[in-house]
Design a protein around this motif. Sequence first.
Motif, mmCIF file in Angstrom:
data_model
loop_
_atom_site.group_PDB
_atom_site.id
_atom_site.type_symbol
_atom_site.label_atom_id
_atom_site.label_comp_id
_atom_site.label_asym_id
_atom_site.label_seq_id
_atom_site.Cartn_x
_atom_site.Cartn_y
_atom_site.Cartn_z
ATOM 1 N N ARG A 264 -22.133 17.721 -12.454
ATOM 2 C CA ARG A 264 -21.764 17.018 -13.685
ATOM 3 C C ARG A 264 -22.168 15.550 -13.680
ATOM 4 N N SER A 265 -22.865 15.119 -12.632
ATOM 5 C CA SER A 265 -23.280 13.722 -12.463
ATOM 6 C C SER A 265 -22.092 12.766 -12.509
ATOM 7 N N VAL A 266 -20.988 13.177 -11.884
ATOM 8 C CA VAL A 266 -19.804 12.331 -11.779
ATOM 9 C C VAL A 266 -19.855 11.627 -10.426
ATOM 10 N N PRO A 267 -19.850 10.287 -10.410
ATOM 11 C CA PRO A 267 -19.852 9.600 -9.123
ATOM 12 C C PRO A 267 -18.565 9.864 -8.351
ATOM 13 N N TYR A 268 -18.682 9.965 -7.033
ATOM 14 C CA TYR A 268 -17.517 10.213 -6.186
ATOM 15 C C TYR A 268 -17.652 9.392 -4.920
ATOM 16 N N GLN A 269 -16.518 9.097 -4.308
ATOM 17 C CA GLN A 269 -16.533 8.299 -3.093
ATOM 18 C C GLN A 269 -15.329 8.639 -2.241
ATOM 19 N N GLY A 270 -15.557 8.843 -0.951
ATOM 20 C CA GLY A 270 -14.472 8.992 0.001
ATOM 21 C C GLY A 270 -14.022 7.624 0.467
ATOM 22 N N VAL A 271 -12.723 7.462 0.625
ATOM 23 C CA VAL A 271 -12.164 6.185 1.067
ATOM 24 C C VAL A 271 -11.343 6.463 2.325
ATOM 25 N N PRO A 272 -11.605 5.735 3.411
ATOM 26 C CA PRO A 272 -10.868 5.982 4.656
ATOM 27 C C PRO A 272 -9.359 5.820 4.484
ATOM 28 N N VAL A 273 -8.616 6.640 5.187
ATOM 29 C CA VAL A 273 -7.158 6.637 5.119
ATOM 30 C C VAL A 273 -6.604 5.242 5.408
ATOM 31 N N GLY A 274 -7.126 4.586 6.444
ATOM 32 C CA GLY A 274 -6.634 3.261 6.815
ATOM 33 C C GLY A 274 -6.811 2.226 5.721
ATOM 34 N N THR A 275 -7.902 2.315 4.979
ATOM 35 C CA THR A 275 -8.156 1.394 3.871
ATOM 36 C C THR A 275 -7.092 1.552 2.790
ATOM 37 N N ILE A 276 -6.771 2.797 2.467
ATOM 38 C CA ILE A 276 -5.764 3.079 1.434
ATOM 39 C C ILE A 276 -4.390 2.590 1.894
ATOM 40 N N LYS A 277 -4.015 2.917 3.118
ATOM 41 C CA LYS A 277 -2.698 2.526 3.643
ATOM 42 C C LYS A 277 -2.574 1.007 3.731
ATOM 43 N N ARG A 278 -3.628 0.340 4.183
ATOM 44 C CA ARG A 278 -3.606 -1.118 4.309
ATOM 45 C C ARG A 278 -3.437 -1.776 2.947
ATOM 46 N N HIS A 279 -4.122 -1.268 1.945
ATOM 47 C CA HIS A 279 -4.014 -1.842 0.601
ATOM 48 C C HIS A 279 -2.615 -1.625 0.029
ATOM 49 N N ALA A 280 -2.025 -0.467 0.294
ATOM 50 C CA ALA A 280 -0.710 -0.135 -0.281
ATOM 51 C C ALA A 280 0.442 -0.820 0.439
ATOM 52 N N THR A 281 0.340 -0.915 1.771
ATOM 53 C CA THR A 281 1.494 -1.363 2.558
ATOM 54 C C THR A 281 1.235 -2.581 3.433
ATOM 55 N N GLY A 282 -0.018 -2.935 3.619
ATOM 56 C CA GLY A 282 -0.347 -4.013 4.542
ATOM 57 C C GLY A 282 -0.616 -3.527 5.954
ATOM 58 N N LYS A 283 -0.361 -2.242 6.225
ATOM 59 C CA LYS A 283 -0.593 -1.664 7.551
ATOM 60 C C LYS A 283 -1.509 -0.447 7.428
ATOM 61 N N GLY A 284 -2.578 -0.429 8.199
ATOM 62 C CA GLY A 284 -3.531 0.670 8.147
ATOM 63 C C GLY A 284 -3.031 1.964 8.749
ATOM 64 N N ASN A 285 -1.906 1.906 9.456
ATOM 65 C CA ASN A 285 -1.341 3.116 10.062
ATOM 66 C C ASN A 285 0.079 3.373 9.541
ATOM 67 N N ALA A 286 0.321 3.000 8.295
ATOM 68 C CA ALA A 286 1.654 3.145 7.702
ATOM 69 C C ALA A 286 2.086 4.615 7.691
ATOM 70 N N PRO A 287 3.370 4.874 7.967
ATOM 71 C CA PRO A 287 3.862 6.254 7.920
ATOM 72 C C PRO A 287 4.021 6.749 6.483
ATOM 73 N N LYS A 288 4.233 8.053 6.343
ATOM 74 C CA LYS A 288 4.380 8.679 5.025
ATOM 75 C C LYS A 288 5.468 8.007 4.200
ATOM 76 N N GLU A 289 6.601 7.699 4.836
ATOM 77 C CA GLU A 289 7.730 7.103 4.119
ATOM 78 C C GLU A 289 7.347 5.757 3.504
ATOM 79 N N ALA A 290 6.528 4.977 4.209
ATOM 80 C CA ALA A 290 6.095 3.675 3.697
ATOM 81 C C ALA A 290 5.172 3.842 2.492
ATOM 82 N N MET A 291 4.344 4.877 2.505
ATOM 83 C CA MET A 291 3.453 5.130 1.369
ATOM 84 C C MET A 291 4.257 5.534 0.137
ATOM 85 N N ILE A 292 5.273 6.352 0.340
ATOM 86 C CA ILE A 292 6.143 6.751 -0.773
ATOM 87 C C ILE A 292 6.873 5.523 -1.310
ATOM 88 N N ALA A 293 7.396 4.678 -0.418
ATOM 89 C CA ALA A 293 8.109 3.467 -0.833
ATOM 90 C C ALA A 293 7.180 2.521 -1.596
#
Length: 162
Positions: A101-130
């Motif tokens: 469908r010519s839709v651009p896609y990109q994988g983003v490393p887990v640590g990048t997502i966690k760091r942006h959300a919580t400040g820690k690249g190895n944040a636990p599940k509970e921190a991501m929910i919070a």
Amino acid sequence: MTQSDNTPRCMLALDLGTTTGWALRGHDGLITTGTASFKSGRYDGGGMRYLRFTNWLTELDRLSGPISAIWFEEVRRHAGTDAAHVYGGLMATLTAWCELRSVPYQGVPVGTIKRHATGKGNAPKEAMIAAARARGFSPVDDNEADAIALLVWAIETNGGVA
């Protein structure tokens, strides 16, 4: 149909797995989130989960799209072999769907997502929910919270996809 530069694009973020977390920003700027189960049924053939995933993506695109970009959580390490196989099959299905469908896609490393959300690249599940709750969302589990965090990252950083 063309969009002006200030019209939000329809963007989808996915946390791929048997229970896939998803977050979608529609053309109206509203964000909808949830989870979708792609668990195999007792009498399903090996490819049925991937056919259901394809149909789900197509329906989401039809109802809310067209989807202009997709981000997915790029996992490099899995707890078990089965999880790795499911992730690989879903990722292959997703990337083929996007290519067709010519839709651009990109994988983003887990640590990048966690760091942006919580400040820690190895944040636990509970921190991501919070973190998702702190932004006003009500995720039912860590899969949905991860998808929300990924969508927020993509919106705030432009996700590297023009």
